[in-house]
Design a protein around this motif. Structure first.
Motif, PDB file in Angstrom:
ATOM      1  N   PRO A  89       0.894  -1.207  -0.079  1.00  0.00           N
ATOM      2  CA  PRO A  89      -0.067   0.034  -0.049  1.00  0.00           C
ATOM      3  C   PRO A  89       0.812   1.321  -0.050  1.00  0.00           C
ATOM      4  CG  PRO A  89       0.118  -1.319   2.226  1.00  0.00           C
ATOM      5  CD  PRO A  89       0.559  -1.946   1.331  1.00  0.00           C
ATOM      6  N   GLY A  90       0.256   2.390  -0.623  1.00  0.00           N
ATOM      7  CA  GLY A  90       1.080   3.571  -0.967  1.00  0.00           C
ATOM      8  C   GLY A  90       0.365   4.675   0.445  1.00  0.00           C
ATOM      9  N   MET A  91      -0.625   4.354   0.844  1.00  0.00           N
ATOM     10  CA  MET A  91      -1.209   5.323   1.723  1.00  0.00           C
ATOM     11  C   MET A  91      -0.254   5.032   3.275  1.00  0.00           C
ATOM     12  SD  MET A  91      -4.606   3.820   2.875  1.00  0.00           S
ATOM     13  CE  MET A  91      -4.829   4.455   4.735  1.00  0.00           C
ATOM     14  N   PRO A  92      -0.094   6.047   4.059  1.00  0.00           N
ATOM     15  CA  PRO A  92       0.814   6.132   4.985  1.00  0.00           C
ATOM     16  C   PRO A  92       0.066   5.448   6.356  1.00  0.00           C
ATOM     17  CG  PRO A  92      -0.158   8.274   5.309  1.00  0.00           C
ATOM     18  CD  PRO A  92      -0.542   7.488   3.722  1.00  0.00           C
ATOM     19  N   LEU A  93       0.779   4.464   6.961  1.00  0.00           N
ATOM     20  CA  LEU A  93       0.357   4.307   8.325  1.00  0.00           C
ATOM     21  C   LEU A  93       0.665   5.272   9.200  1.00  0.00           C
ATOM     22  CD1 LEU A  93      -0.321   1.905  10.564  1.00  0.00           C
ATOM     23  CD2 LEU A  93       1.887   1.326  10.653  1.00  0.00           C
ATOM     24  N   ARG A  94      -0.389   5.716  10.289  1.00  0.00           N
ATOM     25  CA  ARG A  94      -0.101   6.978  11.060  1.00  0.00           C
ATOM     26  C   ARG A  94       0.828   6.645  11.995  1.00  0.00           C
ATOM     27  NH1 ARG A  94      -3.930  11.155   9.251  1.00  0.00           N
ATOM     28  NH2 ARG A  94      -4.613  10.288   7.463  1.00  0.00           N
ATOM     29  N   LYS A  95       1.600   7.750  12.286  1.00  0.00           N
ATOM     30  CA  LYS A  95       2.740   7.610  13.434  1.00  0.00           C
ATOM     31  C   LYS A  95       2.219   7.325  14.986  1.00  0.00           C
ATOM     32  CE  LYS A  95       6.489   9.596  11.211  1.00  0.00           C
ATOM     33  NZ  LYS A  95       6.132  10.090   9.940  1.00  0.00           N
ATOM     34  N   GLU A  96       0.974   7.899  15.217  1.00  0.00           N
ATOM     35  CA  GLU A  96       0.293   7.820  16.425  1.00  0.00           C
ATOM     36  C   GLU A  96       0.034   6.316  16.937  1.00  0.00           C
ATOM     37  OE1 GLU A  96      -3.132   9.893  16.937  1.00  0.00           O
ATOM     38  OE2 GLU A  96      -2.922   9.995  19.219  1.00  0.00           O
ATOM     39  N   PHE A 108      -4.570   6.876  19.937  1.00  0.00           N
ATOM     40  CA  PHE A 108      -5.569   7.324  19.184  1.00  0.00           C
ATOM     41  C   PHE A 108      -6.893   6.988  19.828  1.00  0.00           C
ATOM     42  CE2 PHE A 108      -8.940   6.540  15.881  1.00  0.00           C
ATOM     43  CZ  PHE A 108      -9.002   7.677  15.468  1.00  0.00           C
ATOM     44  N   ILE A 109      -6.978   5.789  20.336  1.00  0.00           N
ATOM     45  CA  ILE A 109      -8.449   5.478  20.676  1.00  0.00           C
ATOM     46  C   ILE A 109      -8.568   6.393  22.127  1.00  0.00           C
ATOM     47  CG2 ILE A 109      -9.641   3.471  22.206  1.00  0.00           C
ATOM     48  CD1 ILE A 109      -8.068   1.768  20.139  1.00  0.00           C
ATOM     49  N   VAL A 110      -7.794   6.660  22.696  1.00  0.00           N
ATOM     50  CA  VAL A 110      -8.060   7.670  24.137  1.00  0.00           C
ATOM     51  C   VAL A 110      -8.222   8.845  23.803  1.00  0.00           C
ATOM     52  CG1 VAL A 110      -6.608   8.408  26.210  1.00  0.00           C
ATOM     53  CG2 VAL A 110      -6.408   6.077  25.537  1.00  0.00           C
ATOM     54  N   LYS A 111      -7.534   9.383  22.721  1.00  0.00           N
ATOM     55  CA  LYS A 111      -7.577  10.919  22.356  1.00  0.00           C
ATOM     56  C   LYS A 111      -8.903  11.052  21.926  1.00  0.00           C
ATOM     57  CE  LYS A 111      -5.946  12.403  18.591  1.00  0.00           C
ATOM     58  NZ  LYS A 111      -4.992  12.399  17.679  1.00  0.00           N
ATOM     59  N   THR A 112      -9.500  10.121  20.828  1.00  0.00           N
ATOM     60  CA  THR A 112     -10.604  10.359  20.427  1.00  0.00           C
ATOM     61  C   THR A 112     -11.725  10.395  21.120  1.00  0.00           C
ATOM     62  OG1 THR A 112      -9.855   9.147  18.167  1.00  0.00           O
ATOM     63  CG2 THR A 112     -12.131   9.492  18.524  1.00  0.00           C
ATOM     64  N   LEU A 113     -11.415   9.324  22.323  1.00  0.00           N
ATOM     65  CA  LEU A 113     -12.783   9.397  23.234  1.00  0.00           C
ATOM     66  C   LEU A 113     -12.713  10.498  24.119  1.00  0.00           C
ATOM     67  CD1 LEU A 113     -12.717   5.660  23.783  1.00  0.00           C
ATOM     68  CD2 LEU A 113     -14.303   6.739  22.718  1.00  0.00           C
ATOM     69  N   ARG A 114     -11.652  10.912  24.658  1.00  0.00           N
ATOM     70  CA  ARG A 114     -11.440  12.128  25.146  1.00  0.00           C
ATOM     71  C   ARG A 114     -12.001  13.376  24.683  1.00  0.00           C
ATOM     72  NH1 ARG A 114      -5.922  11.053  28.561  1.00  0.00           N
ATOM     73  NH2 ARG A 114      -6.775   9.909  30.431  1.00  0.00           N
ATOM     74  N   THR A 115     -11.798  13.456  23.202  1.00  0.00           N
ATOM     75  CA  THR A 115     -12.192  14.865  22.587  1.00  0.00           C
ATOM     76  C   THR A 115     -13.836  14.432  21.983  1.00  0.00           C
ATOM     77  OG1 THR A 115     -11.188  13.596  20.629  1.00  0.00           O
ATOM     78  CG2 THR A 115     -10.212  15.475  21.708  1.00  0.00           C
ATOM     79  N   ILE A 174      -7.084   0.601  30.513  1.00  0.00           N
ATOM     80  CA  ILE A 174      -6.042   0.576  31.617  1.00  0.00           C
ATOM     81  C   ILE A 174      -5.337   1.784  31.719  1.00  0.00           C
ATOM     82  CG2 ILE A 174      -3.794  -0.495  32.473  1.00  0.00           C
ATOM     83  CD1 ILE A 174      -5.068  -3.156  31.349  1.00  0.00           C
ATOM     84  N   LYS A 175      -4.950   2.414  30.475  1.00  0.00           N
ATOM     85  CA  LYS A 175      -4.253   3.867  30.182  1.00  0.00           C
ATOM     86  C   LYS A 175      -5.316   4.786  30.717  1.00  0.00           C
ATOM     87  CE  LYS A 175      -1.053   6.173  27.415  1.00  0.00           C
ATOM     88  NZ  LYS A 175      -0.446   6.479  26.216  1.00  0.00           N
ATOM     89  N   ALA A 176      -6.289   4.879  30.318  1.00  0.00           N
ATOM     90  CA  ALA A 176      -7.167   5.902  30.576  1.00  0.00           C
ATOM     91  C   ALA A 176      -8.539   5.318  31.037  1.00  0.00           C
ATOM     92  CB  ALA A 176      -7.329   6.865  29.474  1.00  0.00           C
ATOM     93  N   PRO A 177      -8.696   5.119  32.056  1.00  0.00           N
ATOM     94  CA  PRO A 177     -10.254   4.562  32.730  1.00  0.00           C
ATOM     95  C   PRO A 177     -11.228   5.536  32.614  1.00  0.00           C
ATOM     96  CG  PRO A 177      -8.197   4.284  34.408  1.00  0.00           C
ATOM     97  CD  PRO A 177      -7.801   5.065  33.452  1.00  0.00           C
ATOM     98  N   ASP A 178     -10.893   6.667  32.426  1.00  0.00           N
ATOM     99  CA  ASP A 178     -12.067   7.687  32.306  1.00  0.00           C
ATOM    100  C   ASP A 178     -12.659   7.635  30.985  1.00  0.00           C
ATOM    101  OD1 ASP A 178      -9.350   8.930  31.584  1.00  0.00           O
ATOM    102  OD2 ASP A 178     -10.479  10.059  30.515  1.00  0.00           O
ATOM    103  N   ILE A 179     -12.142   6.977  29.898  1.00  0.00           N
ATOM    104  CA  ILE A 179     -12.774   7.056  28.439  1.00  0.00           C
ATOM    105  C   ILE A 179     -13.856   6.042  28.649  1.00  0.00           C
ATOM    106  CG2 ILE A 179     -10.698   7.430  27.421  1.00  0.00           C
ATOM    107  CD1 ILE A 179     -10.572   4.471  26.859  1.00  0.00           C
TER     108      ILE A 179
END
Ligand code: BDR
Ligand code: CA
Length: 314
Positions: free
Chosen positions: A95-102, A107-114, A136-141
């Motif tokens: 595939p030519g499309m990039p894999l995101r660096k994050e 990504f899951i934690v950030k998306t649920l927090r926003t 485990i990382k972010a129980p608040d999500i």
């Protein structure tokens, strides 16, 4: 407004069909595809997810790599089912499309927090490692997740990797335990249900006859996929497991189930990864999931055909 989803996946031919179904459905807004080790190692699952996005003409969909192995156990893969690449059948490309660096978990934690309005649904098609690590990382999500719809487990149907366990739960039972005890609304698509959605010859031919790249690719994937299952179960085709997760979001009325308590076995070597489903409500334990057991398989395949017809070659 389209429903926001994250697809967590280990493609896998049936994962690929699920992703394509979601990509073909305007009711769904795919915020990202997060990959996990499962059917094949992570280096291949993230590659396969990008191949599928490119096939669908959607290189804009962000794809992330997550956990490269289960939380406690060593990785168990399923090349004997899916082939060496995980997507055996059609000809694949780099595939030519990039894999995101994050990292997928970030990504899951950030998306649920926003998205604190509880608008995001997690669609889980593989072992639950990424989801458990995020919790485990972010129980608040947990309280911001609308619901988790997952393919995994089995009860009356038994297991498909051991007599007691289904593959996704068996690969990372510890992660499954974290997710099933998090108090998040869960909808479970077990083997009891997915063994009813079979890729018969006629159904595969219908994809092949669409005359599009996606149709041919799908028919070639399913042609490979069904060989293993037809020999194993003596059935008319292979169970198309993972697309049930997406189909449930689009057509919940074609599914039937019951709210039950489900506990995950993490200790016994004999029944490791078993979903202990209290169907008759004899344990006194509170319900923590909806266990789906019935599906209108004709409606399920008609939905797939209708949506896949929308892929036309440019
Ligand atoms: C599950 O395991 C994988 O092989 C499939 O992709 C599906 O998610 C079925 O047990
Ligand atoms: Ca899968």
């Amino acid at each position: 407004m389209a429903r926001k989803i994250i697809i967590d996946t280990d493609p896998g031919q049936d994962d690929a069909v699920a992703i394509l179904l979601a990509l073909a459905s305007p009711e769904l807004d795919i915020l990202g595809i997060t990959c996990v080790a499962g059917n094949v190692p992570l280096a291949l699952t993230q590659r396969n997810a990008r191949i599928i996005c490119e096939l669908a003409g959607r290189p804009d969909v962000p794809v992330f790599a997550g956990a490269s192995r289960p939380m406690v156990r060593s990785l168990v893969t399923a090349e004997h089912v899916h082939g060496k690449t995980g997507l055996n059948g059609p000809e694949l490309w780099e595939p030519g499309m990039p894999l995101r660096k994050e990292h997928a978990v970030d990504f899951i934690v950030k998306t649920l927090r926003t998205n604190r309005d509880g608008a995001v649904t997690l669609c889980v098609l593989g072992p639950l490692t990424n989801i458990a690590l995020a919790l485990i990382k972010a129980p608040d999500i947990a309280e911001h997740i609308h619901e988790i719809v997952l393919m995994g487990g089995g009860s009356f149907e038994g297991g498909n990797v051991t007599p007691a366990a289904e593959f996704n739960i068996y690969v990372d039972p510890h992660a499954a335990k974290v997710v099933f005890s998090a108090g998040i609304p869960l909808v479970v698509m077990p083997l009891d249900l997915t063994h009813q959605t079979l890729t018969t010859r006629d159904r595969v031919a219908r994809f092949a006859g669409m005359g599009s790249k996606v149709g041919s690719f799908t028919a070639e994937m399913l042609g490979f996929f069904e060989r293993f299952d037809m020999e194993k179960y003596g059935s008319a085709g292979a169970p198309l497991h993972d697309p049930n997760v997406i189909a449930y979001l689009l057509r919940p009325e074609i599914y039937g189930g019951r709210e039950v308590n489900i506990e995950i076995e993490t200790e016994s070597m004999l029944t490791l990864g078993m979903t202990v489903v209290d169907w008759w409500r004899v344990s006194g334990r509170g319900a923590n999931a909806t266990f789906m057991r019935e599906v209108d398989d004709h409606a399920f395949f008609n939905l797939l055909f209708e949506r896949f017809e929308s892929f036309v070659d440019s």
